[in-house]
Write a protein that holds these residues in place. Structure first.
Motif, PDB file in Angstrom:
ATOM      1  N   ASN A 152      44.572  35.052  -2.233  1.00 37.97           N
ATOM      2  CA  ASN A 152      43.558  34.556  -3.380  1.00 37.97           C
ATOM      3  C   ASN A 152      43.172  33.121  -3.171  1.00 37.97           C
ATOM      4  O   ASN A 152      44.313  32.113  -2.968  1.00 37.97           O
ATOM      5  N   TRP A 153      42.061  32.891  -3.287  1.00 38.48           N
ATOM      6  CA  TRP A 153      41.390  31.515  -3.215  1.00 38.48           C
ATOM      7  C   TRP A 153      40.763  31.082  -4.487  1.00 38.48           C
ATOM      8  O   TRP A 153      40.015  31.826  -4.952  1.00 38.48           O
ATOM      9  N   THR A 154      41.295  29.812  -4.925  1.00 32.23           N
ATOM     10  CA  THR A 154      40.567  29.188  -5.972  1.00 32.23           C
ATOM     11  C   THR A 154      40.136  27.672  -5.268  1.00 32.23           C
ATOM     12  O   THR A 154      40.853  27.006  -4.785  1.00 32.23           O
ATOM     13  N   ILE A 155      38.582  27.545  -5.563  1.00 34.17           N
ATOM     14  CA  ILE A 155      37.957  26.373  -5.069  1.00 34.17           C
ATOM     15  C   ILE A 155      37.363  25.806  -6.214  1.00 34.17           C
ATOM     16  O   ILE A 155      36.341  26.555  -7.031  1.00 34.17           O
ATOM     17  N   LEU A 156      37.425  24.457  -6.353  1.00 26.67           N
ATOM     18  CA  LEU A 156      36.581  23.773  -7.312  1.00 26.67           C
ATOM     19  C   LEU A 156      36.106  22.416  -6.414  1.00 26.67           C
ATOM     20  O   LEU A 156      36.338  21.766  -5.956  1.00 26.67           O
ATOM     21  N   LYS A 157      34.844  22.633  -6.525  1.00 27.32           N
ATOM     22  CA  LYS A 157      33.536  21.746  -5.609  1.00 27.32           C
ATOM     23  C   LYS A 157      32.827  21.030  -6.591  1.00 27.32           C
ATOM     24  O   LYS A 157      32.077  21.431  -7.409  1.00 27.32           O
ATOM     25  N   ALA A 158      32.790  19.814  -6.395  1.00 30.38           N
ATOM     26  CA  ALA A 158      32.124  18.559  -7.110  1.00 30.38           C
ATOM     27  C   ALA A 158      31.025  18.037  -6.155  1.00 30.38           C
ATOM     28  O   ALA A 158      31.652  17.241  -5.159  1.00 30.38           O
ATOM     29  N   GLU A 159      29.785  17.838  -6.450  1.00 34.39           N
ATOM     30  CA  GLU A 159      28.794  16.968  -5.546  1.00 34.39           C
ATOM     31  C   GLU A 159      28.182  16.122  -6.423  1.00 34.39           C
ATOM     32  O   GLU A 159      27.557  16.747  -7.362  1.00 34.39           O
ATOM     33  N   TRP A 160      28.006  14.862  -6.172  1.00 37.54           N
ATOM     34  CA  TRP A 160      27.375  13.976  -7.022  1.00 37.54           C
ATOM     35  C   TRP A 160      26.758  12.925  -6.132  1.00 37.54           C
ATOM     36  O   TRP A 160      27.063  12.269  -5.300  1.00 37.54           O
ATOM     37  N   SER A 161      25.445  12.871  -6.466  1.00 37.25           N
ATOM     38  CA  SER A 161      24.446  11.854  -5.518  1.00 37.25           C
ATOM     39  C   SER A 161      23.949  10.775  -6.485  1.00 37.25           C
ATOM     40  O   SER A 161      22.874  11.003  -7.218  1.00 37.25           O
ATOM     41  N   PRO A 162      24.554   9.623  -6.677  1.00 32.97           N
ATOM     42  CA  PRO A 162      24.077   8.610  -7.775  1.00 32.97           C
ATOM     43  C   PRO A 162      22.904   8.068  -7.431  1.00 32.97           C
ATOM     44  O   PRO A 162      22.254   7.210  -8.123  1.00 32.97           O
ATOM     45  N   SER A 163      22.645   8.017  -5.978  1.00 37.37           N
ATOM     46  CA  SER A 163      21.290   7.489  -5.390  1.00 37.37           C
ATOM     47  C   SER A 163      20.787   8.022  -4.265  1.00 37.37           C
ATOM     48  O   SER A 163      21.778   8.802  -3.633  1.00 37.37           O
ATOM     49  N   PRO A 164      19.706   7.978  -3.779  1.00 42.02           N
ATOM     50  CA  PRO A 164      19.230   8.511  -2.396  1.00 42.02           C
ATOM     51  C   PRO A 164      19.991   8.167  -1.270  1.00 42.02           C
ATOM     52  O   PRO A 164      20.171   8.906  -0.110  1.00 42.02           O
ATOM     53  N   ASP A 165      20.682   6.771  -1.366  1.00 44.74           N
ATOM     54  CA  ASP A 165      21.512   6.523  -0.211  1.00 44.74           C
ATOM     55  C   ASP A 165      22.808   6.530  -0.301  1.00 44.74           C
ATOM     56  O   ASP A 165      23.561   6.263   0.573  1.00 44.74           O
ATOM     57  N   LEU A 166      23.632   7.419  -1.274  1.00 44.42           N
ATOM     58  CA  LEU A 166      24.945   7.429  -1.385  1.00 44.42           C
ATOM     59  C   LEU A 166      25.167   8.812  -2.186  1.00 44.42           C
ATOM     60  O   LEU A 166      24.653   9.266  -3.077  1.00 44.42           O
ATOM     61  N   PHE A 176      28.566  11.888  -2.874  1.00 44.50           N
ATOM     62  CA  PHE A 176      29.921  12.092  -2.807  1.00 44.50           C
ATOM     63  C   PHE A 176      30.037  13.703  -2.980  1.00 44.50           C
ATOM     64  O   PHE A 176      29.376  14.309  -3.689  1.00 44.50           O
ATOM     65  N   ARG A 177      31.185  14.195  -2.309  1.00 45.03           N
ATOM     66  CA  ARG A 177      31.732  15.352  -2.669  1.00 45.03           C
ATOM     67  C   ARG A 177      33.157  15.664  -2.326  1.00 45.03           C
ATOM     68  O   ARG A 177      34.036  14.992  -1.610  1.00 45.03           O
ATOM     69  N   ASN A 178      33.704  16.481  -3.473  1.00 46.18           N
ATOM     70  CA  ASN A 178      34.932  16.603  -3.611  1.00 46.18           C
ATOM     71  C   ASN A 178      35.408  17.949  -3.483  1.00 46.18           C
ATOM     72  O   ASN A 178      34.703  18.871  -4.456  1.00 46.18           O
ATOM     73  N   VAL A 179      36.412  18.471  -2.918  1.00 43.56           N
ATOM     74  CA  VAL A 179      36.662  20.047  -2.763  1.00 43.56           C
ATOM     75  C   VAL A 179      38.197  20.126  -2.940  1.00 43.56           C
ATOM     76  O   VAL A 179      39.137  19.467  -2.021  1.00 43.56           O
ATOM     77  N   ALA A 180      38.630  20.612  -4.198  1.00 44.03           N
ATOM     78  CA  ALA A 180      40.055  20.742  -4.327  1.00 44.03           C
ATOM     79  C   ALA A 180      40.445  22.511  -4.244  1.00 44.03           C
ATOM     80  O   ALA A 180      39.353  23.314  -4.766  1.00 44.03           O
ATOM     81  N   TYR A 181      41.290  22.852  -3.679  1.00 44.48           N
ATOM     82  CA  TYR A 181      41.452  24.254  -3.555  1.00 44.48           C
ATOM     83  C   TYR A 181      43.246  24.894  -3.399  1.00 44.48           C
ATOM     84  O   TYR A 181      44.014  23.838  -3.398  1.00 44.48           O
ATOM     85  N   ARG A 182      43.341  26.006  -3.773  1.00 46.46           N
ATOM     86  CA  ARG A 182      44.821  26.632  -4.043  1.00 46.46           C
ATOM     87  C   ARG A 182      44.540  28.002  -3.540  1.00 46.46           C
ATOM     88  O   ARG A 182      43.756  28.591  -3.729  1.00 46.46           O
ATOM     89  N   MET A 183      45.312  28.169  -2.370  1.00 45.33           N
ATOM     90  CA  MET A 183      45.436  29.431  -1.659  1.00 45.33           C
ATOM     91  C   MET A 183      46.754  30.193  -1.825  1.00 45.33           C
ATOM     92  O   MET A 183      47.724  29.575  -1.445  1.00 45.33           O
ATOM     93  N   THR A 184      47.049  31.362  -2.030  1.00 47.70           N
ATOM     94  CA  THR A 184      48.335  32.183  -1.977  1.00 47.70           C
ATOM     95  C   THR A 184      47.877  33.394  -1.189  1.00 47.70           C
ATOM     96  O   THR A 184      47.025  33.945  -1.234  1.00 47.70           O
TER      97      THR A 184
END
Length: 716
Positions: free
Chosen positions: A299-313, A315-323
């Motif tokens: 079982n995989w649970t994944i939470l992915k967030a992607e944010w681009s506050p400007s064209p030159d920056l 961010f990407r965050n991936v949190a996950y739990r696997m059993t």
């Protein structure tokens, strides 16, 4: 720097992949750079639609770089295998899809590896050929998910060292399965199939918008059958994948997904060899016990967030739990006794694995200029914690005798009793960076650096002892890409990598002082498009050296030896083209030489050198050919040829498995654009071949005999 100047720099950095000839290739080019920032969204192709063609050299492949580069821009060998093409060719498992389409990749799968393991560039197993799911690595050596290709959007294969991207354990390469995820385009499909040995398949998938800011994806598939072996040849599995995408604006996306897999494969550990082969009279007999069992749950649970506050920056965050939960109860070894004509069964093993993996990866992408040159940089950090508990009846004792021609399965023998054996806690920390610097309009430099600090705390639950091992590893790579024309790339790369001592999650006290295996590779190559994008090709040559490698001892589960060094060198080539209207040809070949350079082992009190010998489970020839011909409106015929060179099952190279060539065919009829009726024949010549090593050195795992399936797919 202004947004306009940043956009101009990025346009220059990606200009090599934006040309009229590439646009005509049918491959997806990287998005044009403007004021809006493109997030890491996936394109879902409706099942039943014509599959993408070619090598996809202009399609961004994130498995080879977090910079969003295409294979043309990457100084490495990368395969991008579309999921719809895999399903069109009748490849229902990830293992089949990779081995029958990837360049130089051979399957070495067995129940002990979760029916998913590969050989690449002379190196084999989960320690050297890493597996990823949606870019997240799978740490357990017997990981079984993903296994079904129904929910696969694409499979990316990076050949050669990849520790700089994913940490220790990728000297030979990486296989990344990218699942279908939500988009705001509605797509719904279903599939049903029937075949030899009572095989049944049913699957359904749907995705699309819920509102202007919310989208969904749901895929379910189930496979079952009686199998070609008797007894204990039956199998069944279930895969369920669901995801929600929240996208309130063009620069923010949050995806929550959960993937579940349950598998009960055939309980088959190999057929005993008689004079070095398996007689046809014994081909269909499974010599396991009547109460055998194999059961896997993931079982995989994944939470992915992607944010681009400007064209030159961005961010990407991936949190996950696997059993993961594994259970085995089998007689894994079998040997033919010439004096009596009986089969001796051994290695009566009852094993359970309980594993939990929790992790988080955060990275930031910076776009700008360095000394006036367009530059793109990724900086990131990753943490992981894995708890692994092994319950077993080691030492795996017990033997019995059975008559191969009047076979009675009998019952499992448990001499030691099944109790908790050991438990490991693995903490891993990593820092990484990548950069692409555009030196001129034709030349770019791609570099990467990663620092890993894994720590293992192990406890022997029977003896009450414990240990701790701490490691450090630094990996890096540097490569140049030169494009004399926008559709042609020449490249050279030097990369380093490290492999773990065995597998960190199952590290034993006897291995706690082993050193990390260190690898280094030099690779040169070329790739490109011609015929205005109707044809694509790749060519690569490489040399890899790996020191301090840990090699498993055949027939001794959990036992490993650390040998001096191993090396390989070889060439790989791939070609995809449409030579005539309604024809398509895809071909690839890999030729290599692999050997132990320094490997001494004490056998019966004598020191034996295996230097110069071929490594276990490593074929030195691998080739694939697919030819498709749309010979009439709504009709298409397909032929696939897979060749795998001979392999060995022991260090001394006395147990050799011969090469094999498989012929697979298919015939598709499309009653309308939204449906497809497919007749598929596998192993048309009914070749008897060794697909992998058996549970011990005196047996081999046979591959599937000739079989047929009829599958209907519809999009609505």
């Amino acid at each position: 720097m202004s947004s306009r100047s940043v956009a101009a720099a990025l346009a220059l950095a990606t200009a090599l992949s934006h040309s009229p000839s590439l646009a005509r290739s049918g491959s997806a080019a990287p998005p044009e750079v403007g004021d809006a920032v493109e997030l890491d969204m996936l394109e879902v192709i409706a099942t039943g639609a014509p599959a993408p063609r070619g090598l996809n050299l202009a399609t961004p492949a994130r498995s080879a770089s977090r910079l969003g580069l295409t294979p043309l821009q990457t100084p490495a060998s990368v395969d991008v295998i579309p999921g719809e093409l895999v399903r069109e060719r009748g490849q229902f498992t990830v293992n089949e899809a990779v081995a029958q389409n990837g360049v130089g990749i051979a399957s070495t799968a067995s129940p002990g590896t979760g029916n998913s393991a590969f050989s690449a560039r002379g190196f084999v197993g989960s320690n050297s050929v890493m597996r990823l799911y949606d870019g997240i690595r799978l740490y357990a050596g017997t990981q079984t998910f993903p296994f079904d290709t129904w929910n696969v959007e694409r499979i990316e294969v990076l050949r050669g060292p990849a520790s700089v991207l994913y940490g220790e354990g990728a000297v030979g390469g990486v296989v990344n399965v990218v699942p279908k995820r939500p988009t705001f385009t509605q797509a719904t499909a279903a599939q049903v199939g029937f075949g030899s040995d009572d095989t049944r398949r049913i699957a359904a998938g749907s995705g699309g918008p819920i509102s202007d800011v919310l989208a969904y994806r749901l895929d379910v598939s189930r496979n079952a059958g009686a199998g070609w072996l008797r007894p204990n040849g039956d199998f069944e599995n279930l895969a369920v994948s669901g995801a929600l995408l929240y996208r309130p604006s063009a620069d923010l996306a949050v995806t929550l997904s959960n993937d579940y897999g349950a598998t009960a494969p055939e309980r088959y550990w190999g057929s005993p060899l008689v004079d070095g082969r398996v007689p046809r009279a014994l081909r269909d007999t499974n010599f396991n016990v009547a109460d055998s069992e194999i059961r896997w749950r993931d079982n995989w649970t994944i939470l992915k967030a992607e944010w681009s506050p400007s064209p030159d920056l961005s961010f990407r965050n991936v949190a996950y739990r696997m059993t993961s939960d594994r259970f085995y109860r089998n007689a894994e070894g079998s040997a033919f006794l010439p004096a009596t004509g009986l089969i001796q069964r051994s290695l009566f093993a009852e094993i359970r694995h309980d594993q939990e993996q929790i992790g988080n990866r955060l990275d930031a992408t910076l776009r700008g200029a360095v000394f006036g040159l367009p530059s793109q940089t990724v900086l990131g950090a990753e943490v992981n914690r894995i708890r692994y508990r092994h319950i077993n009846n080691r030492p795996y004792g017990g033997t019995d005798l059975v008559d191969p021609f009047a076979f009675v399965p009998g019952r499992f023998i448990n001499l030691a009793g099944t109790t908790p054996g050991y438990e490991n806690l693995v903490d891993q920390y990593a820092l990484f960076a990548e950069n692409r610097l555009v030196l001129t309009e034709q030349l770019s430099l791609v570099t990467g650096l990663r620092y890993d600090a894994p720590s293992i705390r192990g406890a022997d639950l029977r003896l009450g002892t414990s240990f701790r091992s701490d490691f450090e590893a630094l990996s890096w790579r540097a490569g140049l890409v030169y494009q004399p024309r926008p559709e042609i790339s020449l490249y050279a790369q030097y990369a380093t990598a490290v492999d773990p001592v065995g597998n960190f999650v199952s590290l034993q006290v006897a291995q706690k002082d082993f050193r990390l295996s260190a690898g280094r590779q030099v690779e040169v190559g070329a790739k490109g498009l011609f015929w205005e994008g109707a044809a694509e090709w790749t060519l690569a040559g490489y040399r890899i050296v790996k020191d301090n490698l840990v090699s498993a001892v055949p027939g001794q589960p959990g036992v490993g030896v650390q040998v001096g060094s191993q090396s390989s060198h070889g060439v790989e080539a791939a070609l995809s083209l449409a030579p005539w209207e309604n024809w398509r040809v895809d071909a690839n070949v890999a030729l290599l030489h692999a050997q132990y350079d320094d490997f001494n082992q004490t056998v019966a009190g004598q020191v034996v050198s295996y230097a110069g010998n071929q490594p276990i489970d490593v074929p030195e020839r691998v080739a694939n050919l697919w030819v498709a011909y749309a010979f009439a409106p709504r009709w298409e015929a397909r032929v696939g040829v897979q060749h795998v060179g001979s392999m060995v099952s022991d260090f001394a190279n006395t147990a050799r498995r011969p090469d094999y060539t498989l012929l697979n065919t298919g015939l598709d009829y499309r009653p309308d654009p939204g449906s497809r009726l497919s007749l598929r024949l596998y192993n048309l010549t009914d070749e008897v071949y060794a697909a992998a090593r058996g549970g011990n050195a005196t047996s081999i795992l046979l591959g599937r005999p000739r079989s047929v399936e009829l599958v209907y797919t519809v999009v609505f």
